[in-house]
Write a protein that holds these residues in place. Structure first.
Motif, PDB file in Angstrom:
ATOM      1  N   PRO A 227       0.870  -1.299   0.024  1.00  0.00           N
ATOM      2  CA  PRO A 227       0.002  -0.070   0.001  1.00  0.00           C
ATOM      3  C   PRO A 227       0.827   1.271   0.161  1.00  0.00           C
ATOM      4  O   PRO A 227       0.565   2.061  -0.722  1.00  0.00           O
ATOM      5  CB  PRO A 227      -0.867  -0.183   1.195  1.00  0.00           C
ATOM      6  CG  PRO A 227      -1.014  -1.469   1.322  1.00  0.00           C
ATOM      7  CD  PRO A 227       0.308  -2.109   1.111  1.00  0.00           C
ATOM      8  N   GLU A 228       1.854   1.092   0.700  1.00  0.00           N
ATOM      9  CA  GLU A 228       2.681   2.707   0.714  1.00  0.00           C
ATOM     10  C   GLU A 228       3.220   2.858  -0.708  1.00  0.00           C
ATOM     11  O   GLU A 228       3.492   4.101  -0.939  1.00  0.00           O
ATOM     12  CB  GLU A 228       3.705   2.320   1.848  1.00  0.00           C
ATOM     13  CG  GLU A 228       3.167   2.539   3.275  1.00  0.00           C
ATOM     14  CD  GLU A 228       2.172   3.612   3.385  1.00  0.00           C
ATOM     15  OE1 GLU A 228       2.626   4.662   3.387  1.00  0.00           O
ATOM     16  OE2 GLU A 228       1.084   3.704   3.981  1.00  0.00           O
ATOM     17  N   LYS A 229       3.956   1.607  -1.455  1.00  0.00           N
ATOM     18  CA  LYS A 229       4.524   1.874  -2.565  1.00  0.00           C
ATOM     19  C   LYS A 229       3.407   2.321  -3.541  1.00  0.00           C
ATOM     20  O   LYS A 229       3.537   2.988  -4.487  1.00  0.00           O
ATOM     21  CB  LYS A 229       5.272   0.742  -2.941  1.00  0.00           C
ATOM     22  CG  LYS A 229       6.522   0.426  -2.134  1.00  0.00           C
ATOM     23  CD  LYS A 229       7.047  -0.784  -2.334  1.00  0.00           C
ATOM     24  CE  LYS A 229       8.557  -1.030  -1.451  1.00  0.00           C
ATOM     25  NZ  LYS A 229       8.880  -2.177  -1.889  1.00  0.00           N
ATOM     26  N   VAL A 230       2.191   1.753  -3.391  1.00  0.00           N
ATOM     27  CA  VAL A 230       1.009   2.155  -4.293  1.00  0.00           C
ATOM     28  C   VAL A 230       0.999   3.740  -4.048  1.00  0.00           C
ATOM     29  O   VAL A 230       0.526   4.689  -5.099  1.00  0.00           O
ATOM     30  CB  VAL A 230      -0.466   1.262  -3.953  1.00  0.00           C
ATOM     31  CG1 VAL A 230      -1.311   1.993  -4.564  1.00  0.00           C
ATOM     32  CG2 VAL A 230       0.149  -0.025  -4.284  1.00  0.00           C
ATOM     33  N   ARG A 231       0.710   4.259  -2.614  1.00  0.00           N
ATOM     34  CA  ARG A 231       0.401   5.639  -2.446  1.00  0.00           C
ATOM     35  C   ARG A 231       1.541   6.456  -3.374  1.00  0.00           C
ATOM     36  O   ARG A 231       0.837   7.304  -3.680  1.00  0.00           O
ATOM     37  CB  ARG A 231       0.209   5.874  -1.085  1.00  0.00           C
ATOM     38  CG  ARG A 231       0.070   7.398  -0.665  1.00  0.00           C
ATOM     39  CD  ARG A 231       0.296   7.617   0.847  1.00  0.00           C
ATOM     40  NE  ARG A 231      -1.025   6.759   1.450  1.00  0.00           N
ATOM     41  CZ  ARG A 231      -2.111   7.082   1.636  1.00  0.00           C
ATOM     42  NH1 ARG A 231      -2.561   8.258   1.192  1.00  0.00           N
ATOM     43  NH2 ARG A 231      -3.094   6.331   2.288  1.00  0.00           N
ATOM     44  N   LYS A 232       2.599   5.941  -3.240  1.00  0.00           N
ATOM     45  CA  LYS A 232       3.846   6.661  -3.939  1.00  0.00           C
ATOM     46  C   LYS A 232       3.830   6.845  -5.250  1.00  0.00           C
ATOM     47  O   LYS A 232       4.193   7.732  -6.147  1.00  0.00           O
ATOM     48  CB  LYS A 232       4.968   6.303  -3.379  1.00  0.00           C
ATOM     49  CG  LYS A 232       5.339   6.791  -2.053  1.00  0.00           C
ATOM     50  CD  LYS A 232       6.860   6.147  -1.596  1.00  0.00           C
ATOM     51  CE  LYS A 232       7.153   6.133  -0.027  1.00  0.00           C
ATOM     52  NZ  LYS A 232       8.170   5.520   0.408  1.00  0.00           N
TER      53      LYS A 232
END
Length: 368
Positions: free
Chosen positions: A109-114
């Motif tokens: 999820p964090e890499k998706v957000r970025k």
């Protein structure tokens, strides 16, 4: 040879298919198709189902119904069977390839957000090898950013995240009923949604773009992505057994875990999730040698998918680091886990794996 997978087809399936054959309604016009759509969508917990010819056409139907077009960006995982990436390219949109997490093998999820930009229109999350991804977190991100979430549940019928079946989180959820899936129609797929407008749009797109009100009148360019009555009949019989099938898959996984957890990294339920262990998998640095050894002992295995960014058609879309997907791809091996796999066969496979690693230790000792 003990195969990786084989379908579980019994008398009930034969009877359902014969019933459709005798009725004469064998095409996509068969009432069995509508019945399968209704019963499968109810099982997952969604309002509407649109049956398709396979899981890939289900994904393409979802992408097209959501209006994803040339120049739009869609976030996809780097470790997946290739369908979610290809369907984005079918519409001349841009796949944004993002790394996965080590604990559940799904999108991070964090890499998706970025990775989200003002061109991002959707996220396609894949519940890989039966493991639920962090789909609640991804849904929150999608809602916050005003973009769509598509779930690829092709390998995860009945898997759960935070107590809900996967397929309940996306604007559209897509399933496959290929021969090696938990329940099968031979080929076949389905799109699920709670949005009546999307449901009606997908029905029209699936049926050549033909309007319901005026036969042979086409207001949009559509596709022939329809499921046959014969496929639906098989699916209806399989659906009656799905909970038993899932419990059997989990029993096989528990035995593998018990026998192998001291030897290799074994697939387990991820945090907040319940896996169906579609193809029970292990991770080991000796993956290739182990696969070769098992093949010599009449045990078929499957290596994990290649990272998307490494393959020729998709290299130009690689814009990020893919440390986890590269690691999992090199280490991952799926073991036989079909429903009729016996306890003695599971033990035999496990003993061969244990013996392989004992042999390595003896080799290392001899070298010293």
């Amino acid at each position: 040879m003990i195969p990786v997978y084989k379908p579980e087809i019994g008398k009930e399936e034969e009877e359902e298919v014969l019933k459709v054959i005798r009725s004469g309604w064998i095409s996509s016009a068969s009432p069995a198709v509508r019945e399968f759509e209704e019963k499968f969508s109810a099982y997952i917990g969604r309002k509407y189902g649109v049956a398709t010819s396979n899981g890939t056409t289900a994904l393409h139907l979802a992408v097209t119904a959501l209006g994803i077009k040339e120049g739009d960006e869609v976030i996809v995982p780097d470790l997946t069977f290739i369908s979610p990436v290809n369907v984005v390219l079918y519409n001349r949109a841009i796949p944004v390839i993002v790394d996965v997490e080590e604990e559940n093998w799904g999108l991070d999820p964090e890499k998706v957000r970025k990775a989200i930009t003002n061109k991002t229109k959707a996220i396609i999350v894949v519940h890989l090898y039966g493991n639920p991804a962090k789909v609640s977190e991804l849904k929150e991100i999608a809602e916050e950013k005003g973009i769509y979430l598509i779930e690829d549940c092709a390998e995860a019928h009945g898997a759960e995240y935070e107590g809900k079946k996967v397929g309940n989180f996306g604007d559209i959820a897509c399933f496959s009923f290929y021969a090696n899936k938990v329940i099968t129609t031979g080929e076949g797929g389905m799109c699920l949604t709670d949005d009546e407008g999307l449901y009606e749009k997908m029905q029209i797109l699936r049926d050549h773009g033909m309007t319901k009100e005026k036969r042979y009148w086409h207001e949009v360019v559509g596709y022939n992505y329809r499921m046959t009555g014969l496929q639906a009949a098989l699916g209806l019989a399989q659906l009656k057994k799905i909970d038993k099938f899932i419990e059997r898959k989990r029993e096989i996984a528990r035995l593998y875990q018990e026998l192998l957890e001291d030897v290799v990294t074994v697939q387990k339920d991820p945090p907040n999730g319940k896996s169906i262990f579609w193809l029970f998998s292990i991770l080991t640095e000796k993956r290739d040698e182990l696969a070769e050894y098992l093949a010599k002992n009449d045990v078929e295995t499957r290596k994990f998918f290649y990272p998307v960014h490494e393959m020729p058609p998709y290299r130009d879309f690689a814009k990020n680091d893919y440390v986890v997907s590269e690691k999992l791809s090199k280490l991952g091996l799926s073991l036989p886990s079909y429903l009729s796999l016996s306890k003695s066969e599971t033990s035999f496979i496990s003993e061969k794996i244990i013996g392989f690693f004992k042999g390595l230790k003896h080799e290392q000792w001899d070298q010293h």
